[in-house]
Design a protein around this motif. Structure first.
Motif, PDB file in Angstrom:
ATOM      1  N   ASN A  31      38.923  34.002  24.358  1.00 42.04           N
ATOM      2  CA  ASN A  31      39.043  34.873  23.503  1.00 42.04           C
ATOM      3  C   ASN A  31      38.351  36.066  24.284  1.00 42.04           C
ATOM      4  N   CYS A  32      39.000  36.001  25.522  1.00 44.21           N
ATOM      5  CA  CYS A  32      38.958  37.139  26.577  1.00 44.21           C
ATOM      6  C   CYS A  32      39.835  37.880  27.419  1.00 44.21           C
ATOM      7  N   SER A  33      39.985  39.025  27.661  1.00 44.70           N
ATOM      8  CA  SER A  33      40.783  39.498  28.740  1.00 44.70           C
ATOM      9  C   SER A  33      41.698  38.786  29.332  1.00 44.70           C
ATOM     10  N   ILE A  34      42.666  38.960  29.942  1.00 45.24           N
ATOM     11  CA  ILE A  34      43.133  38.229  31.032  1.00 45.24           C
ATOM     12  C   ILE A  34      42.701  38.968  32.510  1.00 45.24           C
ATOM     13  N   ARG A  35      41.903  40.016  32.371  1.00 44.50           N
ATOM     14  CA  ARG A  35      41.178  40.797  33.229  1.00 44.50           C
ATOM     15  C   ARG A  35      40.413  40.046  33.542  1.00 44.50           C
TER      16      ARG A  35
END
Length: 99
Positions: free
Chosen positions: A24-28
């Protein structure tokens, strides 16, 4: 000892999007985890994949890190962790103990 993964392990490799979705995080953020050495990718030309054990180890390490010291114990390595992939399919991450 066979160092090459079998076909079932290759089918389980996760994309950066799969890892980001599960955490549940960004690809970054996934890229930052790689940069910081917390995740080790498998690179094939320009493709980046992750073995499910990498994600499992990261999750277990974070769980241990945030427990009070008196409660920290080795977690059961064989307990599966459910993962939802970017195509909404469900898999379970299981580690192999090398035996």
């Amino acid at each position: 000892m066979n160092l090459l993964p079998d076909a079932s392990e290759l089918a389980m490799l996760l994309t950066t999007s799969d890892v980001a979705l599960h955490l549940n995080c960004s690809i970054r953020t996934v890229a930052n985890l790689v940069r910081d050495g917390e995740l080790t990718p498998i690179r094939v030309r320009r493709s980046v994949r992750f073995h499910p054990d990498q994600l499992r180890n990261l999750i277990l390490a974070q769980m241990q890190k945030h427990l009070p010291r008196h409660l920290r114990q080795p977690l059961a390595a064989d307990a599966p962790i459910p993962v939802v992939l970017s195509d909404n399919s469900l898999i379970s991450l299981e580690t192999s103990d090398g035996s």
